[in-house]
Scaffold this active site. Structure first.
Site, PDB file in Angstrom:
ATOM      1  N   ARG A 150       0.886  -1.165   0.000  1.00 39.03           N
ATOM      2  CA  ARG A 150       0.000   0.000   0.000  1.00 39.03           C
ATOM      3  C   ARG A 150       0.921   1.211   0.000  1.00 39.03           C
ATOM      4  O   ARG A 150       1.724   1.394   0.906  1.00 39.03           O
ATOM      5  CB  ARG A 150      -0.891  -0.033   1.240  1.00 39.03           C
ATOM      6  CG  ARG A 150      -1.771   1.191   1.437  1.00 39.03           C
ATOM      7  CD  ARG A 150      -2.805   1.312   0.316  1.00 39.03           C
ATOM      8  NE  ARG A 150      -3.773   2.377   0.629  1.00 39.03           N
ATOM      9  CZ  ARG A 150      -3.590   3.658   0.360  1.00 39.03           C
ATOM     10  NH1 ARG A 150      -2.466   4.066  -0.200  1.00 39.03           N
ATOM     11  NH2 ARG A 150      -4.527   4.546   0.665  1.00 39.03           N
ATOM     12  N   GLU A 158     -11.526   4.662  -5.408  1.00 39.78           N
ATOM     13  CA  GLU A 158     -11.810   3.233  -5.217  1.00 39.78           C
ATOM     14  C   GLU A 158     -12.211   2.534  -6.512  1.00 39.78           C
ATOM     15  O   GLU A 158     -13.037   3.037  -7.260  1.00 39.78           O
ATOM     16  CB  GLU A 158     -12.967   3.136  -4.225  1.00 39.78           C
ATOM     17  CG  GLU A 158     -13.148   1.802  -3.572  1.00 39.78           C
ATOM     18  CD  GLU A 158     -12.102   1.552  -2.515  1.00 39.78           C
ATOM     19  OE1 GLU A 158     -11.331   0.608  -2.725  1.00 39.78           O
ATOM     20  OE2 GLU A 158     -12.047   2.278  -1.517  1.00 39.78           O
ATOM     21  N   ARG A 200      -0.632  -5.181   5.027  1.00 45.95           N
ATOM     22  CA  ARG A 200       0.044  -4.743   3.799  1.00 45.95           C
ATOM     23  C   ARG A 200       1.272  -3.914   4.162  1.00 45.95           C
ATOM     24  O   ARG A 200       1.273  -3.184   5.148  1.00 45.95           O
ATOM     25  CB  ARG A 200      -0.908  -3.899   2.943  1.00 45.95           C
ATOM     26  CG  ARG A 200      -2.146  -4.673   2.507  1.00 45.95           C
ATOM     27  CD  ARG A 200      -3.079  -3.833   1.678  1.00 45.95           C
ATOM     28  NE  ARG A 200      -3.582  -2.649   2.387  1.00 45.95           N
ATOM     29  CZ  ARG A 200      -4.538  -1.857   1.914  1.00 45.95           C
ATOM     30  NH1 ARG A 200      -5.066  -2.104   0.732  1.00 45.95           N
ATOM     31  NH2 ARG A 200      -4.942  -0.821   2.612  1.00 45.95           N
TER      32      ARG A 200
END
Ligand SMILES: [Zn+2]
Length: 259
Positions: A150, A158, A200
């Site tokens: 990330r 999104e 992440r």
């Protein structure tokens, strides 16, 4: 009343004043190195920042000075502060096997980068505008061979949320990241937080360009594919905010007028 008793009661009556002076001292002369709070575990040999992933089992707050004096070493994952070099107890942890962290004064801009000190990775999969999968051939310091990255400090519209519609410009941002990163060799740099709550890896992704190292996180904002994501502090927050301002002013990408 004896002479001795008189002396003691004078001392006792001065106690509240003493307490006030000590409190004032704490308020006005805070935070020398040694007053920084770090965390240790019951069985570990290292000290940590409060949010370090290796503090799941137990956590005891101590001062940095006490931790170093007791022989604890700084954690290689969360990179807590170290005592300043003037302290006799200070130890240098620089050297091989260290992750390249940008949360140091020398890195005042995302364009100041030393690729040779970063973790080399190949982008093997694409998730969306701000998230990719990589393969790290020589993982160390808590890294795994396959990681989902990330990107730090950016937020693209999104596209893959299971219950939300694709946001405006989401597809463009996603395609941009895919075209620039998929199949490429990249270099990873880190900040304070090593992983997010989904596990992440939080990283800056750098590309080796002919004109010099390029921070892809910054490029996403600069080209109008992402907002500066400032909910969590990071080293280049001011710079990324300014890049977003610039993209808005120039009406790039997301900031183009129209539907
Ligand atoms: Zn740690």
């Amino acid at each position: 009343m004896s002479k001795n008793m008189k002396g003691r009661s004078r001392f006792l009556s001065a106690l509240p004043l003493l307490a006030v002076l000590v409190l004032a001292g704490l308020l006005f002369f805070p935070a020398a190195d040694g007053d920084v709070t770090v965390y240790v575990t019951n069985t570990g040999t290292r000290y940590h920042l409060e949010n370090c992933s290796s503090l799941r089992r137990s956590k005891t707050a101590v001062t940095l000075e006490a931790a170093v004096r007791s022989g604890y070493e700084p954690c290689g994952i969360c990179r807590p502060p170290e005592l300043s070099a003037s302290s006799s107890a200070a130890r240098s942890s620089a050297g091989e096997g260290e992750l390249y962290r940008v949360n140091k004064a020398e890195f005042s801009s995302s364009s100041l980068a030393v690729l040779s000190r970063m973790v080399k990775a190949d982008v093997t999969g694409h998730v969306d505008g701000d998230t990719v999968r990589v393969r790290i051939d020589r993982p160390f310091a808590g890294l795994k061979v396959v990681e989902t990255i990330r990107m730090i400090g950016v937020d693209t519209p999104e596209t893959v949320h299971p219950s939300r519609p694709v946001e405006r410009f989401g597809k463009e941002a996603s395609d941009y990241t895919k075209s620039r990163l998929l199949g490429k060799t990249v270099y990873l740099a880190f900040d304070w937080d090593f992983r997010d709550r989904y596990g992440r890896l939080l990283a800056y992704i750098y590309l080796d360009a002919p004109e010099g190292p390029r921070c892809f996180n910054a490029a996403l904002i600069q080209e109008g594919y992402a907002h500066a994501y400032t909910r969590f502090a990071f080293q280049f927050m001011d710079e990324f905010r300014a890049l977003e301002e610039d993209a808005r002013r120039e009406k790039r990408g997301l900031w183009r007028s129209g539907p």
